[in-house]
Design a protein around this motif. Structure first.
Motif, PDB file in Angstrom:
ATOM      1  N   LEU A  23      -0.937  32.994  71.169  1.00  0.00           N
ATOM      2  CA  LEU A  23      -2.388  32.572  71.958  1.00  0.00           C
ATOM      3  C   LEU A  23      -3.299  33.458  70.624  1.00  0.00           C
ATOM      4  N   LEU A  24      -3.314  34.274  69.919  1.00  0.00           N
ATOM      5  CA  LEU A  24      -4.020  34.644  69.054  1.00  0.00           C
ATOM      6  C   LEU A  24      -4.225  33.602  68.274  1.00  0.00           C
ATOM      7  N   HIS A  25      -3.367  33.018  67.588  1.00  0.00           N
ATOM      8  CA  HIS A  25      -3.376  31.641  66.595  1.00  0.00           C
ATOM      9  C   HIS A  25      -4.608  30.430  67.805  1.00  0.00           C
ATOM     10  N   ASP A  26      -4.514  30.739  68.587  1.00  0.00           N
ATOM     11  CA  ASP A  26      -5.212  28.596  68.949  1.00  0.00           C
ATOM     12  C   ASP A  26      -6.645  29.340  69.668  1.00  0.00           C
ATOM     13  N   LEU A  27      -6.656  31.361  69.365  1.00  0.00           N
ATOM     14  CA  LEU A  27      -8.190  31.493  70.245  1.00  0.00           C
ATOM     15  C   LEU A  27      -8.600  31.446  68.267  1.00  0.00           C
ATOM     16  N   GLU A  28      -8.353  32.053  67.939  1.00  0.00           N
ATOM     17  CA  GLU A  28      -8.956  31.439  66.318  1.00  0.00           C
ATOM     18  C   GLU A  28      -8.871  30.243  66.271  1.00  0.00           C
ATOM     19  N   SER A  29      -8.123  28.908  66.303  1.00  0.00           N
ATOM     20  CA  SER A  29      -8.841  28.394  66.079  1.00  0.00           C
ATOM     21  C   SER A  29      -9.555  27.375  67.294  1.00  0.00           C
ATOM     22  N   LEU A  30      -9.802  27.577  68.321  1.00  0.00           N
ATOM     23  CA  LEU A  30     -10.792  27.431  68.956  1.00  0.00           C
ATOM     24  C   LEU A  30     -12.196  28.167  68.688  1.00  0.00           C
TER      25      LEU A  30
END
Length: 102
Positions: A23-30
């Protein structure tokens, strides 16, 4: 883009701890400007969830950002995680004291 009067949106995601890294990876990517993660516990439609940082617990992830970004992030979370994981996501308008940081 965020306005200068200090109004932003707080995106709160409460989910299974096993999702934290993804989830944190996705949030950062977005484009999330940052986040706060804490352990969480409670009871819901999937039963009682204990606190702790193991895979059996829940985490609470909070992101303060412009509303447009918060909506984008919440839509991503709904599309990619809601069907398979215990999760709740909500948006709250907030007043921040240092709006230039968000």
């Amino acid at each position: 883009m965020a306005d200068n009067n200090g109004t932003r949106t707080l995106l709160t995601i409460i989910c299974e701890a096993v999702l934290e890294t993804r989830l944190l990876h996705d949030l950062e990517s977005l484009g999330a400007p940052g986040w706060t993660v804490s352990d969480a516990r409670g009871r819901g439609s999937r039963g009682i969830r204990t606190a702790g940082w193991d895979n059996d617990g829940n985490v609470r992830v909070e992101v303060v950002c412009a509303r447009e970004l918060a909506v984008k992030l919440s839509e991503h979370v709904q599309q990619h995680f809601y069907q398979d994981y215990a999760m709740i996501c909500f948006l709250t308008p907030v007043e921040v004291l240092r709006p230039h940081k968000f």
